[in-house]
Each structure stands twice: as structure tokens, then as C-alpha cells.
Design an enzyme around this catalytic site. Structure first.
Site, PDB file in Angstrom:
ATOM      1  N   ILE A 131       0.836  -1.197   0.000  1.00  0.00           N
ATOM      2  CA  ILE A 131       0.000   0.000   0.000  1.00  0.00           C
ATOM      3  C   ILE A 131       0.872   1.249   0.000  1.00  0.00           C
ATOM      4  CG2 ILE A 131      -0.196   0.017   2.534  1.00  0.00           C
ATOM      5  CD1 ILE A 131      -3.073   1.150   2.140  1.00  0.00           C
ATOM      6  N   SER A 132       0.419   2.279  -0.710  1.00  0.00           N
ATOM      7  CA  SER A 132       1.068   3.589  -0.734  1.00  0.00           C
ATOM      8  C   SER A 132       2.496   3.453  -1.283  1.00  0.00           C
ATOM      9  CB  SER A 132       1.032   4.194   0.675  1.00  0.00           C
ATOM     10  OG  SER A 132       1.322   5.572   0.650  1.00  0.00           O
ATOM     11  N   ALA A 133       3.521   3.842  -0.508  1.00  0.00           N
ATOM     12  CA  ALA A 133       4.900   3.654  -0.972  1.00  0.00           C
ATOM     13  C   ALA A 133       5.174   2.171  -1.229  1.00  0.00           C
ATOM     14  CB  ALA A 133       5.882   4.206   0.053  1.00  0.00           C
TER      15      ALA A 133
END
Length: 314
Positions: A131-133
Site C-alpha cells: 500500500i502507498s509507498a
């Protein structure tokens, strides 16, 4: 004794490991699922956390360990060093981390190989999500190690090489990448050495109200991996895999959020699936944990992710 036969074998548990190479070292945690038997090779799922978190919180937020206990797969959670990034983000925007056998990807691939050697793992069923980075790093791992991973899932992340500088990454998060998903799709295909044929099934999950990572990043990831798959099927950029959904589904969580699912199929198999959750911010969809960056009103991203991934073998 109704419950006597339910829990055959040992309970699920954490193991802790460390892997290092020329590019540094990273700790990781392995969830060994309930009933693990070293004579039975199991699938492996690499899970890459977002910023300001780590393996334990990622495990709790996603609930992957519970699914692993039920379904029978090993979960590996690497931990980013605070010395490598003060916010514990994976450094997906740095060129050293956008190549095979280099930087953080080499460390993550090394962790996978070390776990495969230490546990009973089915090498044809190794998957990656984040998730995300961690989602952006998932794109890199899929592109650069398509011989290792059978499929992957990008949550609230972005496409391969969506940025190549710190300032560029800030812009990409705000407004989407300045780079062409088609061009980057070719770069992703080339990162593993342009193997052919080698499809890369990808699930993309994003909230429509994500103010941290603009949802256009999810759209770009979809298009980038469709281009990568277009090259992967026959080595040519001939639009054999099209940027047009073969089906669209509109869903509704009872008492929760509406969502749409665009499916891109080729040769009778789903190659890319794109979930957009209406009104959801930067969050793991469907998590009941109450932790930051989770949304209990969205569809169950954890179960959806596993059911998508488990169908594929490398």
C-alpha cells in the site's frame, strides 16, 4: 467434542529474520500459518507496508495473517529502516531502487529467496502486494522480478517509475506521474530482461477521494501494466492487450461504500482488475482494525486480493 478436530497442527506464529547484501540490510517478519507442515509447499505473499508503519501494524491493518491461517499461505513483511527513510517509506522514486539486482528491490528479492530456502514454499505461487509507498514498490518488484512473482496487487500506489526524483514523487502523489504509462510499461517489461511470454496479472485498488496519492496514479498503474502485458504476450507493442475493460461491475457494500470493478481479460484470463472505492481516502479498504489509513466501509481488499492472486502460477 465438536471442536476437537478443528485445529490440526500448530497455531500460526511470527518468525523474525534479517537479510543483507551490498545495498544494506532489512529485518523482516514471517507469518507461518496455522497447520504449517514442511512437507507441504505453500504459496508465499510478500507484503510491503506504507510509510510510518511496519510489519506488525501492516499485519493487523490488513488481516492477511487470518486469511493465511484459513487458506494456507506464508506471509512475509519486510521492515523499512528509519535510517534509509525517516518516515519508513520505501524509496520507490530513486533510480537505484527502480532496477533489478539493485537497491531496495534487491533486498526484497533476497528476503523472498531466503524465506523460500527456510520454509516449504511453492516457487510457482509467489505474490507481492503493498500500500502507498509499498504499492509503488510493488510495481517495481513485478516489473523487475517477473520471473519470481506470479501476480501482484497495488493498493493506493502508483505505476512503475512514476517518479525518478524526490520532487517528482511529490508531484506524482499530488497530480499523477508526468511520464507516459505506455513508455513506462515498456520499461517495466525490460526490467526483467524483456522475457517473453510472461504475463503479469495485477490488481489495482484505490479510493476515489484519496488526497495522499491522487487516484489518477491507480489509472496510470492499470494502463502501464496493460502495456507491459501487451509486450509480454508476444514481444510486440501491437495492442493485443487493449486499454478497454472487457467488463465493468458496480458493487455496493451493505451499509458501506459503492465501488466499481473494471476487468481487463485476455485469452480468457483476467490480466488486470481495477477497483475504485467511492468516497474512500488513502486507506486499506474493508479493514475492521480501527487503525489509521484503514476504512471499514469499503469492500474487503484483503480477501479480494488473495482470491485474485491465488489463481495464478508462474
Amino acid at each position: 467434542m465438536a471442536g476437537s478436530a478443528v485445529a490440526a497442527g500448530p497455531a500460526g506464529h511470527w518468525d523474525i529474520g534479517l537479510y543483507g547484501n551490498l545495498f544494506g540490510a532489512r529485518e523482516y517478519q514471517v507469518w507461518v500459518p496455522a497447520g504449517y507442515d514442511d512437507t507441504q509447499p505453500l504459496p508465499l505473499l510478500l507484503v510491503l507496508h506504507g510509510c510510518v508503519t511496519g510489519p506488525n501494524l501492516m499485519g493487523e491493518a490488513s488481516g492477511f495473517n487470518d486469511v493465511a491461517d484459513t487458506e494456507g499461505f506464508i506471509v512475509v513483511y519486510p521492515r523499512q529502516n528509519v535510517t534509509s527513510n525517516p518516515a519508513r517509506c520505501w524509496n520507490w522514486q530513486l533510480p537505484i531502487n527502480q532496477a533489478r539486482d539493485s537497491g531496495e528491490p534487491s533486498l526484497l528479492a533476497g528476503i523472498v529467496e531466503k524465506v523460500k530456502a527456510a520454509y516449504s514454499v511453492d516457487p510457482h505461487r509467489v505474490y507481492v502486494t503493498g500500500i502507498s509507498a509499498g504499492g509503488a514498490m510493488t510495481s517495481i518488484m513485478l516489473g523487475c522480478y517477473s520471473d519470481v512473482f506470479a501476480a501482484g496487487a497495488i493498493h493506493s500506489g502508483g505505476m512503475f517509475k512514476g517518479a525518478t526524483t524526490i520532487s517528482g514523487s511529490a508531484y506524482a502523489l499530488l497530480a499523477g506521474s508526468i511520464y507516459s504509462p505506455d513508455s513506462n510499461g515498456r520499461l517495466a517489461w525490460q526490467c526483467s530482461g524483456s522475457p517473453s511470454p510472461r504475463p503479469l496479472p495485477v490488481l489495482v485498488f484505490h479510493g476515489s477521494a484519496d488526497l495522499t496519492v491522487n487516484p489518477v496514479n491507480g489509472q496510470q498503474a492499470v494502463r502501464q501494466f496493460l502495456q507491459t502485458n501487451d509486450l509480454a504476450d508476444d514481444g510486440m507493442d501491437n495492442d493485443s492487450v487493449k486499454y478497454v475493460p472487457t467488463s465493468t461491475y458496480h458493487g455496493q457494500v451493505p451499509g458501506g461504500r459503492a465501488y466499481t470493478v473494471d476487468t481487463y481479460a485476455y485469452g480468457g484470463r483476467t490480466l488486470v482488475q481495477h477497483y475504485v472505492v467511492q468516497g474512500m481516502g488513502h486507506a486499506w479498504s474493508g479493514s475492521q482494525s480501527g487503525l489509521p489509513f484503514t476504512d471499514p466501509k469499503g469492500p474487503d481488499a484483503t480477501l479480494i486480493t488473495w482470491l485474485f492472486l491465488k489463481d495464478y502460477q508462474r
